[in-house]
Every structure is written in C-alpha cells, then in structure tokens.
Design an enzyme around this catalytic site. Structure first.
Site, PDB file in Angstrom:
ATOM      1  N   GLN A   1      -0.262   3.528   6.425  1.00 15.96           N
ATOM      2  CA  GLN A   1       1.055   4.139   6.624  1.00 15.96           C
ATOM      3  C   GLN A   1       1.860   4.166   5.334  1.00 15.96           C
ATOM      4  O   GLN A   1       2.204   5.216   4.818  1.00 15.96           O
ATOM      5  CB  GLN A   1       1.807   3.362   7.702  1.00 15.96           C
ATOM      6  N   ASP A   2       2.187   2.992   4.810  1.00 18.03           N
ATOM      7  CA  ASP A   2       2.875   2.885   3.529  1.00 18.03           C
ATOM      8  C   ASP A   2       2.566   1.514   2.953  1.00 18.03           C
ATOM      9  O   ASP A   2       2.003   0.659   3.633  1.00 18.03           O
ATOM     10  CB  ASP A   2       4.388   3.132   3.662  1.00 18.03           C
ATOM     11  N   PRO A   3       2.878   1.282   1.673  1.00 19.60           N
ATOM     12  CA  PRO A   3       2.540  -0.006   1.063  1.00 19.60           C
ATOM     13  C   PRO A   3       3.252  -1.169   1.759  1.00 19.60           C
ATOM     14  O   PRO A   3       4.302  -1.001   2.381  1.00 19.60           O
ATOM     15  CB  PRO A   3       3.032   0.148  -0.381  1.00 19.60           C
TER      16      PRO A   3
END
Length: 230
Positions: free
Chosen positions: A70-72
C-alpha cells in the site's frame, strides 16, 4: 533533462523502466516538486533520496514476481523503498512482516532471519512495489492520492505488456483491486498479512510455493525465497 533521464543518470532507475514510464515523466517531475514543497513546509517524508525509486533499480526485463504493498511503513527510518521490507537494523520487525515470515516458514520450511531486509528477493526479480512510494513519518497513507498512483499503475501496465513468466502476489483489498489491470497475468491473492486480517486467510495461503509453481508452468525459474540470516 527529463525527470526519468535524471534518475537513470544517477543510477536510481534501470533504463528499461525509464523507457516504460515515459508516459508519466511529467507526473514523476510533479511528485518531485511535491516532495520539495513538503520539505519546505517542514514536513519530512520517507524513504528519502536514492530509496524512493528503489523498486525500479532492477531491470523491468528481470521481474518475475510482483508483490504490491500500500505505502511505506510510517515508522521513522523503517522503509527502504521495497514494499514490506525494513532496514536491516530494525527490531522488532513490523507485525505484517513477522506474519509473512511465519507463512514463509509454514509454506516452504524456510527459517526466517531476524532482519527485515528483503533485498535478496529483489535481486532475484521479485518487485516489491508500493502503490504510494513515500509517506510522512508517523502518518500512514499520508501521501495516498497525492500523485504516486498513476506512476505505479503505469509500471504495472508495463509488466502486463511485457508478459510472462510473471506472477502477481496480491495481499489485501487494496492490492486485490488491481486484478483487472493484470489481464492474463497469473495471480496469487489472499487477505493482507496484517494482524487484523492474517487469520482470515493469509495464513495457510502458501503464496511462495504457489507463485513458484505458476512461474514454472510458464517456463520460468522458481524463486529461491530463502533469505540470508544476517
């Protein structure tokens, strides 16, 4: 010099990825401006510098498995530009990664390391791609909808055009929503390895052996999922 040419010149992106991402060169430049504006406003982001496009440093031609995140991680100094991975000195490991390691052991009998650096997978052509390439420390999803999604969508479309041998591993609803974009690319999907959902079907899904079987069926080589212990 275009944004992509600059990345290639600095060794931050493989040339074939730069060619594939040419349609979003202006968007990449816009994201560079966005990140500079964030810094000017006193808002930091991570990963920084050479790690933002780290998923694109290995050639597009070498990608065998795509794992979409999804994201870091929002934890300060954790992310290294590869989805689900963290710096080698991070301890304790993120719960999602602990669950990935548990499934790796149960699926293939491989003893997981104490570190969370998945570079060895990337070196074998496993593309660990986040939909958003940056995040504000401490604020999950803070860069969602800021402009990374068209860039990572272009990357996925490039892989689909290139074709197999290729397998996509999709964990969680955000990643699974990408399935229509993948066309005929074989997919291994399950709930997310997060503690909130791992017991709803991630555990026991055997993604690593299933991906290898699908690669071999396409005439490709299986991935050695073993990670160095140190």
């Amino acid at each position: 010099m275009s944004a992509l040419a600059g990345l290639v010149d600095k060794g931050l992106m493989a040339p074939d990825w730069a060619q594939a991402l040419a349609p979003v060169d202006e968007q990449i430049a816009a994201m560079g401006r966005f990140l500079r504006e964030e810094l000017a406003a006193g808002r930091t982001y991570q990963p920084t510098g050479e790690w933002v496009f780290r998923a694109f440093q290995r050639p597009l031609a070498d990608v065998r498995v795509l794992i979409v995140g999804q994201d870091p991680y929002p934890n300060p100094e954790h992310p290294i530009g590869l989805s689900f991975a963290v710096r080698g000195d991070v301890w304790p490991l993120p719960p999602s990664l602990v669950n990935i390691y548990t499934e790796l052991r149960d699926d293939l009998g491989l003893m997981p390391p104490r570190h969370g650096d998945l570079t060895a997978w990337a070196d074998q052509g496993v593309m660990l791609l986040n939909r958003s390439l940056t995040v504000r420390p401490g604020a999950s999803n803070s860069h969602r909808g800021k402009g990374w999604e068209p860039i990572t969508a272009c990357a996925i479309e490039a892989l689909v055009r290139r074709g197999g041998p290729l397998v996509a591993i999709l964990w969680g609803s955000d990643a699974r929503n990408l399935r229509p974009m993948l066309g005929q690319i074989p997919v291994v999907e399950s709930p997310h390895p997060s503690p909130l959902s791992a017991y709803r079907g991630f555990f026991g899904s055997r993604p690593f052996s299933r991906a290898n079987r699908l690669l071999v069926e396409q005439g490709g080589r299986a991935v050695d999922w073993a990670l160095p212990m140190e």
